[in-house]
Write a protein that holds these residues in place. Structure first.
Motif, PDB file in Angstrom:
ATOM      1  N   GLU A  52       3.611   0.966  -2.988  1.00 17.66           N
ATOM      2  CA  GLU A  52       4.524   1.746  -2.319  1.00 17.66           C
ATOM      3  C   GLU A  52       4.017   1.743  -1.022  1.00 17.66           C
ATOM      4  N   ASN A  53       3.206   0.741  -0.589  1.00 18.74           N
ATOM      5  CA  ASN A  53       2.698   0.532   0.683  1.00 18.74           C
ATOM      6  C   ASN A  53       3.285  -1.128   1.296  1.00 18.74           C
ATOM      7  N   ASP A  54       4.321  -1.506   0.787  1.00 11.78           N
ATOM      8  CA  ASP A  54       4.757  -2.670   1.182  1.00 11.78           C
ATOM      9  C   ASP A  54       5.270  -3.130   2.650  1.00 11.78           C
ATOM     10  N   TYR A  55       5.935  -1.934   3.254  1.00 12.66           N
ATOM     11  CA  TYR A  55       6.618  -1.685   4.616  1.00 12.66           C
ATOM     12  C   TYR A  55       5.094  -2.308   5.133  1.00 12.66           C
ATOM     13  N   LYS A  56       4.201  -1.650   5.301  1.00  7.87           N
ATOM     14  CA  LYS A  56       3.388  -2.028   5.724  1.00  7.87           C
ATOM     15  C   LYS A  56       2.742  -3.685   5.851  1.00  7.87           C
ATOM     16  N   GLU A  57       3.355  -4.070   4.743  1.00  9.76           N
ATOM     17  CA  GLU A  57       2.723  -5.641   4.923  1.00  9.76           C
ATOM     18  C   GLU A  57       4.034  -6.285   5.551  1.00  9.76           C
ATOM     19  N   GLY A  58       5.143  -5.646   5.876  1.00  6.67           N
ATOM     20  CA  GLY A  58       6.098  -6.400   6.097  1.00  6.67           C
ATOM     21  C   GLY A  58       7.052  -7.505   4.886  1.00  6.67           C
ATOM     22  N   LYS A  59       7.249  -6.715   3.883  1.00  9.44           N
ATOM     23  CA  LYS A  59       7.532  -6.818   2.694  1.00  9.44           C
ATOM     24  C   LYS A  59       8.778  -6.116   2.393  1.00  9.44           C
ATOM     25  N   TYR A  60      10.615  -6.111   2.069  1.00 11.53           N
ATOM     26  CA  TYR A  60      11.483  -5.436   1.775  1.00 11.53           C
ATOM     27  C   TYR A  60      11.981  -6.273   1.090  1.00 11.53           C
ATOM     28  N   ALA A  61      12.725  -5.310  -0.428  1.00 12.36           N
ATOM     29  CA  ALA A  61      13.505  -6.378  -0.921  1.00 12.36           C
ATOM     30  C   ALA A  61      14.253  -5.264  -1.779  1.00 12.36           C
ATOM     31  N   LEU A  62      15.627  -6.007  -2.237  1.00 12.57           N
ATOM     32  CA  LEU A  62      16.935  -5.486  -2.233  1.00 12.57           C
ATOM     33  C   LEU A  62      17.631  -6.299  -3.301  1.00 12.57           C
ATOM     34  N   TYR A  63      18.428  -5.850  -4.544  1.00  9.80           N
ATOM     35  CA  TYR A  63      18.808  -6.004  -5.334  1.00  9.80           C
ATOM     36  C   TYR A  63      20.293  -7.401  -5.187  1.00  9.80           C
ATOM     37  N   ASN A  64      20.001  -7.930  -5.512  1.00  7.06           N
ATOM     38  CA  ASN A  64      21.583  -9.119  -4.527  1.00  7.06           C
ATOM     39  C   ASN A  64      22.050  -9.024  -6.671  1.00  7.06           C
ATOM     40  N   THR A  67      23.044 -13.307  -7.170  1.00  2.89           N
ATOM     41  CA  THR A  67      22.242 -13.428  -7.750  1.00  2.89           C
ATOM     42  C   THR A  67      21.604 -12.647  -9.742  1.00  2.89           C
ATOM     43  N   LYS A  68      21.555 -11.772  -9.629  1.00  3.57           N
ATOM     44  CA  LYS A  68      20.927 -10.573 -10.198  1.00  3.57           C
ATOM     45  C   LYS A  68      20.046 -11.104 -10.089  1.00  3.57           C
ATOM     46  N   GLU A  69      18.687 -10.901  -8.760  1.00  2.00           N
ATOM     47  CA  GLU A  69      18.002 -11.364  -8.323  1.00  2.00           C
ATOM     48  C   GLU A  69      17.676 -10.133  -7.444  1.00  2.00           C
ATOM     49  N   LEU A  70      16.116 -10.160  -7.226  1.00  2.21           N
ATOM     50  CA  LEU A  70      15.372  -9.505  -6.098  1.00  2.21           C
ATOM     51  C   LEU A  70      14.987 -10.398  -5.000  1.00  2.21           C
ATOM     52  N   GLU A  71      15.856 -10.321  -3.218  1.00  5.72           N
ATOM     53  CA  GLU A  71      15.440 -10.461  -2.638  1.00  5.72           C
ATOM     54  C   GLU A  71      14.960 -10.361  -1.671  1.00  5.72           C
ATOM     55  N   GLU A  72      13.596 -10.663  -1.413  1.00  6.56           N
ATOM     56  CA  GLU A  72      12.770 -10.008  -0.472  1.00  6.56           C
ATOM     57  C   GLU A  72      12.838 -10.823   1.470  1.00  6.56           C
ATOM     58  N   MET A  73      12.591  -9.701   2.538  1.00 13.52           N
ATOM     59  CA  MET A  73      13.433 -10.000   3.664  1.00 13.52           C
ATOM     60  C   MET A  73      11.844  -9.613   4.461  1.00 13.52           C
ATOM     61  N   ASP A  74      11.643  -9.661   5.507  1.00  7.62           N
ATOM     62  CA  ASP A  74      11.024  -8.901   6.373  1.00  7.62           C
ATOM     63  C   ASP A  74      11.996  -8.058   7.321  1.00  7.62           C
ATOM     64  N   LEU A  75      10.885  -6.254   7.737  1.00  8.23           N
ATOM     65  CA  LEU A  75      11.618  -5.851   8.524  1.00  8.23           C
ATOM     66  C   LEU A  75      12.508  -5.879   9.238  1.00  8.23           C
TER      67      LEU A  75
END
Length: 335
Positions: A52-64, A67-75
């Protein structure tokens, strides 16, 4: 001749090793990194990272979806890439900032509480510029205008990067769409879930949008095929199409609640889905062997109208003014 050979060898080496170097640099960057799909999804169509606290660490993820994968990006990448797919680059900066805050709040709400409907999950497809695009995709999409456009969105993101909307101390659900029918509609009407800050509000400037009024036509056979393959429980006389459509009930915002087809009531949002209409604010006409369906607005109509937000911005309203208008009762705060 010897110099030519040396030059040829040098060029060959560059062609071999430069792509390898690029791969290792890009694959470890914040934008290019792809993470494995997990089993911690809110539902099987919307996989998410569970912390739940991913956003505090600058982690965001959306489902691509490609590619059928989660892709991570910064804020910052998330804010720029999301807003760039949602609103035109010609929109005012205050409208873009409002969009970014809505994207941010919507993401955090859905991570904690789930998505309001399957169609609004946290996925993206940058092939079609849907919901999110990487910096590389934006470079391709914007072409020679990339530097100016990216800088505009980057400036907006840096101004509001820590801002979100809350209601009673909790992250608010902040849906958005292109154009309303002239009014927004409540979350209860669309999703059966009442939220105090997702009310019916006027958005009259939407009527001047190029996307406000659209008309789709169908032959009798096309209508018959769509009805019989999408819905059950009624019988239609193919010889009397003028009798198919009965009463249409509208809610207080002007969106269709139900349509009476062959004596059976069909939800407006279901009718919209199966007939691929821009919105569920529509009227149906039959004349000379052809059906015409006229729609007003573009999108589900709950929350912030993006066109309306830009119109407010042109009138001097700030991103805070815009968000307070479309999400009454919420508070703009920092994480």
């Amino acid at each position: 001749m010897k110099n030519f050979v040396y030059v040829f060898i040098l060029l060959l080496a560059i062609n071999i090793f430069l792509p390898i170097f690029y791969y290792f640099v890009y694959s470890k960057s914040a934008i290019g990194q792809v993470i494995d799909k997990t089993d911690t999804s809110l539902n099987d169509k919307d996989p998410l990272i569970s912390t739940e606290n991913d956003y505090k660490e600058g982690k965001y993820a959306l489902y691509n979806l490609e590619t059928k994968e989660l892709e991570e990006m910064d804020l910052i990448s998330f804010l720029v890439g999301s807003a760039a797919c949602e609103v035109p680059v010609t929109y005012e900066m205050e409208a873009i900032k409002a969009q970014m805050i809505a994207c941010h709040s919507y993401y955090l709400y859905c991570k904690k509480n789930g998505v309001p409907s399957d169609d609004l999950n946290l996925s993206f497809d940058e092939r079609y510029m849907q919901k999110y695009a990487s910096k590389e995709r934006l470079m391709e999409y914007w072409g020679i205008s990339f530097n100016d456009n990216y800088q505009k969105f980057l400036n907006c993101a840096n101004d509001i990067k820590d801002m979100v909307l809350k209601y009673d101390g909790e992250i608010a659900l902040t849906p958005y769409y292109a154009v309303s029918c002239g009014k927004t509609q409540t979350s209860e009407n669309e999703w059966g879930r009442p939220l105090e800050y997702l009310k019916c509000v006027e958005s009259a400037d939407d009527t001047i949008s190029d996307d406000y009024l659209k008309v789709k036509t169908f032959t009798v056979q096309e209508m018959y095929d769509r009805f019989t393959t999408s819905f059950t429980g009624f019988t239609l006389d193919i010889e009397k199409p003028e009798e198919w459509i009965g009463d249409i009930d509208y809610n207080e915002s002007g969106y269709v609640s139900t349509v009476n087809v062959g004596g059976v009531k069909i939800l407006g949002k279901d009718f919209r889905k199966f007939f691929e209409l821009p919105s569920s604010c529509f009227m149906i006409f039959y004349e000379d062997g052809q059906f015409s369906i006229a729609t007003k607005g573009f999108g589900h109509g709950v929350g912030m109208s993006q066109f309306g937000a830009n119109q407010l911005s042109q009138k001097g309203k700030t991103h805070q003014d815009i968000l307070m208008y479309y999400f009454p009762g919420t508070q703009l705060t920092t994480l």
